[in-house]
Motif scaffolding. Structure first.
Motif, PDB file in Angstrom:
ATOM      1  N   GLN A   1      31.475  31.789  40.644  1.00  0.00           N
ATOM      2  CA  GLN A   1      30.808  33.086  40.707  1.00  0.00           C
ATOM      3  C   GLN A   1      31.820  34.220  40.863  1.00  0.00           C
ATOM      4  O   GLN A   1      31.618  35.331  40.357  1.00  0.00           O
ATOM      5  CB  GLN A   1      29.802  33.094  41.859  1.00  0.00           C
ATOM      6  N   VAL A   2      32.920  33.940  41.539  1.00  0.00           N
ATOM      7  CA  VAL A   2      33.975  34.940  41.705  1.00  0.00           C
ATOM      8  C   VAL A   2      34.695  35.163  40.380  1.00  0.00           C
ATOM      9  O   VAL A   2      35.064  36.294  40.039  1.00  0.00           O
ATOM     10  CB  VAL A   2      34.961  34.509  42.815  1.00  0.00           C
ATOM     11  N   LYS A   3      34.866  34.127  39.604  1.00  0.00           N
ATOM     12  CA  LYS A   3      35.516  34.252  38.299  1.00  0.00           C
ATOM     13  C   LYS A   3      34.778  35.232  37.390  1.00  0.00           C
ATOM     14  O   LYS A   3      35.397  35.975  36.629  1.00  0.00           O
ATOM     15  CB  LYS A   3      35.581  32.887  37.601  1.00  0.00           C
ATOM     16  N   ILE A   4      33.442  35.233  37.457  1.00  0.00           N
ATOM     17  CA  ILE A   4      32.667  36.042  36.510  1.00  0.00           C
ATOM     18  C   ILE A   4      32.257  37.399  37.060  1.00  0.00           C
ATOM     19  O   ILE A   4      31.517  38.127  36.395  1.00  0.00           O
ATOM     20  CB  ILE A   4      31.423  35.276  36.012  1.00  0.00           C
ATOM     21  N   GLY A   5      32.719  37.750  38.275  1.00  0.00           N
ATOM     22  CA  GLY A   5      32.465  39.114  38.716  1.00  0.00           C
ATOM     23  C   GLY A   5      32.035  39.353  40.138  1.00  0.00           C
ATOM     24  O   GLY A   5      31.875  40.514  40.535  1.00  0.00           O
ATOM     25  N   CYS A   6      31.834  38.297  40.922  1.00  0.00           N
ATOM     26  CA  CYS A   6      31.589  38.519  42.355  1.00  0.00           C
ATOM     27  C   CYS A   6      32.909  38.914  43.016  1.00  0.00           C
ATOM     28  O   CYS A   6      33.985  38.484  42.591  1.00  0.00           O
ATOM     29  CB  CYS A   6      31.019  37.263  43.020  1.00  0.00           C
ATOM     30  N   LEU A   7      32.824  39.719  44.062  1.00  0.00           N
ATOM     31  CA  LEU A   7      34.029  40.210  44.722  1.00  0.00           C
ATOM     32  C   LEU A   7      34.797  39.092  45.424  1.00  0.00           C
ATOM     33  O   LEU A   7      36.026  39.000  45.313  1.00  0.00           O
ATOM     34  CB  LEU A   7      33.650  41.299  45.734  1.00  0.00           C
ATOM     35  N   ALA A   8      34.100  38.241  46.143  1.00  0.00           N
ATOM     36  CA  ALA A   8      34.756  37.180  46.913  1.00  0.00           C
ATOM     37  C   ALA A   8      33.715  36.162  47.356  1.00  0.00           C
ATOM     38  O   ALA A   8      32.501  36.403  47.263  1.00  0.00           O
ATOM     39  CB  ALA A   8      35.485  37.762  48.129  1.00  0.00           C
TER      40      ALA A   8
ATOM     41  N   SER B   1      35.993  25.251  54.069  1.00  0.00           N
ATOM     42  CA  SER B   1      35.733  26.233  53.018  1.00  0.00           C
ATOM     43  C   SER B   1      37.024  26.928  52.610  1.00  0.00           C
ATOM     44  O   SER B   1      38.015  26.915  53.349  1.00  0.00           O
ATOM     45  CB  SER B   1      34.721  27.277  53.497  1.00  0.00           C
ATOM     46  N   ASN B   2      36.998  27.536  51.430  1.00  0.00           N
ATOM     47  CA  ASN B   2      38.132  28.278  50.913  1.00  0.00           C
ATOM     48  C   ASN B   2      37.708  29.691  50.541  1.00  0.00           C
ATOM     49  O   ASN B   2      36.574  29.907  50.088  1.00  0.00           O
ATOM     50  CB  ASN B   2      38.703  27.595  49.664  1.00  0.00           C
ATOM     51  N   LEU B   3      38.618  30.627  50.691  1.00  0.00           N
ATOM     52  CA  LEU B   3      38.367  32.006  50.285  1.00  0.00           C
ATOM     53  C   LEU B   3      38.804  32.173  48.833  1.00  0.00           C
ATOM     54  O   LEU B   3      39.928  31.842  48.467  1.00  0.00           O
ATOM     55  CB  LEU B   3      39.130  32.981  51.177  1.00  0.00           C
ATOM     56  N   TYR B   4      37.899  32.710  48.022  1.00  0.00           N
ATOM     57  CA  TYR B   4      38.201  33.049  46.636  1.00  0.00           C
ATOM     58  C   TYR B   4      38.001  34.551  46.465  1.00  0.00           C
ATOM     59  O   TYR B   4      37.015  35.112  46.962  1.00  0.00           O
ATOM     60  CB  TYR B   4      37.296  32.267  45.679  1.00  0.00           C
ATOM     61  N   LEU B   5      38.916  35.195  45.766  1.00  0.00           N
ATOM     62  CA  LEU B   5      38.947  36.656  45.722  1.00  0.00           C
ATOM     63  C   LEU B   5      39.193  37.135  44.290  1.00  0.00           C
ATOM     64  O   LEU B   5      39.987  36.548  43.563  1.00  0.00           O
ATOM     65  CB  LEU B   5      40.072  37.156  46.635  1.00  0.00           C
ATOM     66  N   ASN B   6      38.480  38.205  43.911  1.00  0.00           N
ATOM     67  CA  ASN B   6      38.710  38.816  42.607  1.00  0.00           C
ATOM     68  C   ASN B   6      39.192  40.247  42.821  1.00  0.00           C
ATOM     69  O   ASN B   6      38.409  41.138  43.157  1.00  0.00           O
ATOM     70  CB  ASN B   6      37.438  38.800  41.759  1.00  0.00           C
ATOM     71  N   THR B   7      40.496  40.479  42.652  1.00  0.00           N
ATOM     72  CA  THR B   7      41.075  41.799  42.915  1.00  0.00           C
ATOM     73  C   THR B   7      40.713  42.805  41.836  1.00  0.00           C
ATOM     74  O   THR B   7      40.737  44.020  42.078  1.00  0.00           O
ATOM     75  CB  THR B   7      42.604  41.701  43.053  1.00  0.00           C
ATOM     76  N   LYS B   8      40.365  42.335  40.643  1.00  0.00           N
ATOM     77  CA  LYS B   8      39.925  43.250  39.591  1.00  0.00           C
ATOM     78  C   LYS B   8      38.593  43.881  39.963  1.00  0.00           C
ATOM     79  O   LYS B   8      38.370  45.085  39.759  1.00  0.00           O
ATOM     80  CB  LYS B   8      39.819  42.513  38.253  1.00  0.00           C
ATOM     81  N   VAL B   9      37.697  43.079  40.509  1.00  0.00           N
ATOM     82  CA  VAL B   9      36.405  43.601  40.965  1.00  0.00           C
ATOM     83  C   VAL B   9      36.623  44.608  42.085  1.00  0.00           C
ATOM     84  O   VAL B   9      36.002  45.689  42.107  1.00  0.00           O
ATOM     85  CB  VAL B   9      35.489  42.453  41.445  1.00  0.00           C
ATOM     86  N   ALA B  10      37.505  44.268  43.028  1.00  0.00           N
ATOM     87  CA  ALA B  10      37.807  45.186  44.127  1.00  0.00           C
ATOM     88  C   ALA B  10      38.331  46.512  43.586  1.00  0.00           C
ATOM     89  O   ALA B  10      37.926  47.597  44.037  1.00  0.00           O
ATOM     90  CB  ALA B  10      38.825  44.554  45.069  1.00  0.00           C
ATOM     91  N   GLU B  11      39.212  46.434  42.608  1.00  0.00           N
ATOM     92  CA  GLU B  11      39.778  47.652  41.998  1.00  0.00           C
ATOM     93  C   GLU B  11      38.679  48.478  41.334  1.00  0.00           C
ATOM     94  O   GLU B  11      38.616  49.711  41.495  1.00  0.00           O
ATOM     95  CB  GLU B  11      40.838  47.252  40.971  1.00  0.00           C
ATOM     96  N   ASN B  12      37.798  47.817  40.586  1.00  0.00           N
ATOM     97  CA  ASN B  12      36.718  48.525  39.889  1.00  0.00           C
ATOM     98  C   ASN B  12      35.773  49.235  40.853  1.00  0.00           C
ATOM     99  O   ASN B  12      35.223  50.294  40.536  1.00  0.00           O
ATOM    100  CB  ASN B  12      35.924  47.549  39.024  1.00  0.00           C
ATOM    101  N   LEU B  13      35.580  48.632  42.028  1.00  0.00           N
ATOM    102  CA  LEU B  13      34.649  49.193  43.018  1.00  0.00           C
ATOM    103  C   LEU B  13      35.335  50.101  44.031  1.00  0.00           C
ATOM    104  O   LEU B  13      34.682  50.653  44.925  1.00  0.00           O
ATOM    105  CB  LEU B  13      33.924  48.052  43.749  1.00  0.00           C
ATOM    106  N   GLY B  14      36.656  50.244  43.926  1.00  0.00           N
ATOM    107  CA  GLY B  14      37.393  51.091  44.858  1.00  0.00           C
ATOM    108  C   GLY B  14      37.466  50.519  46.258  1.00  0.00           C
ATOM    109  O   GLY B  14      37.513  51.258  47.248  1.00  0.00           O
ATOM    110  N   ILE B  15      37.512  49.188  46.355  1.00  0.00           N
ATOM    111  CA  ILE B  15      37.555  48.517  47.653  1.00  0.00           C
ATOM    112  C   ILE B  15      38.989  48.090  47.945  1.00  0.00           C
ATOM    113  O   ILE B  15      39.642  47.435  47.131  1.00  0.00           O
ATOM    114  CB  ILE B  15      36.621  47.290  47.672  1.00  0.00           C
ATOM    115  N   SER B  16      39.489  48.464  49.103  1.00  0.00           N
ATOM    116  CA  SER B  16      40.839  48.101  49.518  1.00  0.00           C
ATOM    117  C   SER B  16      40.829  46.715  50.172  1.00  0.00           C
ATOM    118  O   SER B  16      40.019  46.444  51.062  1.00  0.00           O
ATOM    119  CB  SER B  16      41.373  49.138  50.509  1.00  0.00           C
TER     120      SER B  16
END
Length: 351
Positions: free
Chosen positions: A273-280, A318-333
């Protein structure tokens, strides 16, 4: 010297000789199929020939990974598709009635074992096999107890066992608070007929207050309800949190599109789900879960254990998965601490 040489058949038809003196333990066998070179990790095939019915409830990444891992686990135990194993794979496309029909078909064919991937498929297989001796092995069942597949001590209620993909709810809430320190309300869309989702909703309701959140939920009956449910809930929340709800996950692209237009982040429940656009997400490894399930199925097929004797199992880490492109698009630091903790980071959104 001939006894010390190992011949290996390659896809090019060439024959190579290994150096004399190689130990028997180092010998490697290669299997040729449909012009492709594949290697088996098993020492030898299990005796006999078997047929398994795999019922997958919906088509999405996490369940596909479960199926892939399931077959890997079987192969490692000597059950190889196309050699001593026949697979009848069917997908019900998130339709409860179809799931029941698929399972009943497996029972009528007299398969050696049914594998139900996701709670509705597992329940359908279990019910279809009740009047037979066919064991059911399930995977991606969030709450086997709520699904009436197991008792509180993790033991089967019948001839069925498998693995749970219970979400690490508290770890997910902690992660959301880290990424969205000002957020007040989390929204969740869920399917009212999926007991796995209802069970997880209760856990969220019990814990959100500890992390300073309020919770908004919208229940749906079918995938057709998702667009209107998303429109409704997005007016009330600071972010959406996606569960392992199979019907909702099947419509995740629609939810992401609507949320992105409003600048609202969506959190996933696993890596796909993170691969296709969820933030994390804070999630488990579904291939590992499937592999664990395959090894349980192998024990049953070999006659080493009966499904009705085996407690269900789960992965707790559990593991943390993160999409930095989504964060960038949403202006999230995103802090360096969070980035360093991520098991996998994606820098683009998979189409």
């Amino acid at each position: 010297m001939k006894k010390k040489m190992v011949s290996m058949l390659l896809c090019t038809g060439m024959v190579l000789s290994m150096l004399a003196g190689c130990s028997q333990a180092a010998k490697l066998s290669t299997v040729m199929a449909a012009g492709k070179e594949t290697s088996s990790s098993t020492e030898e095939l299990a005796e006999g020939n078997y047929k398994i019915g795999i019922a997958q409830f919906a088509q999405h990444g996490s369940l596909d990974n479960c199926r892939e891992g399931f077959l890997q686990g079987l192969e490692e135990e000597g059950f190889v598709e196309g050699e001593n194993l026949e697979i009848d794979y069917q997908n019900s496309d998130a339709d409860m009635g179809t799931a029941g029909t698929i399972a009943q078909g497996f029972a009528a064919k007299g398969v050696d074992l049914m594998c139900g991937i996701a709670t509705p498929a597992a329940q359908a297989c279990y019910n279809a096999a009740l009047k037979t001796e066919i064991p059911t092995i399930y995977t991606a069942v969030t709450d086997p107890v709520a699904a009436e597949l197991a008792t509180e001590d993790q033991m089967p209620t019948g001839n069925a066992t498998g693995t749970s993909d219970k979400l690490p709810v508290e770890a997910q809430l902690k992660m959301i608070r880290e990424l969205l320190p000002e957020a007040k309300t989390i929204g969740i869309i869920y399917t009212t007929s999926e007991v796995n989702s209802e069970s997880t909703i209760k856990e969220y309701e019990a814990l959100v207050g500890e992390y300073g959140f309020a919770l908004e939920t919208v229940g749906i009956a079918t995938i057709a309800d998702v667009p209107s449910a998303a429109d409704t809930i997005l007016e009330k929340v600071d972010c959406l949190n996606n569960l392992t709800d199979n019907t909702v996950v099947s419509a995740l692209p629609t939810i992401l599109d609507k949320a992105n237009k409003k600048g609202i982040p969506v959190f996933g429940s696993e890596v796909e789900q993170v691969k296709i656009g969820c933030l994390a997400s804070e999630g488990i490894d579904y291939i590992a879960l499937g592999k664990q399930t395959g090894k349980m199925a192998a024990q049953v097929l070999k006659g080493e254990m009966k499904a009705e004797e085996m407690p269900f199992e789960s992965i707790t880490e559990s593991n943390l998965y993160l999409n930095t492109k989504v964060a960038e698009n949403l202006g999230i630091s995103v802090s360096d601490e969070v980035k360093d903790r991520a098991a996998e980071t994606f820098t683009e959104i998979e189409e």
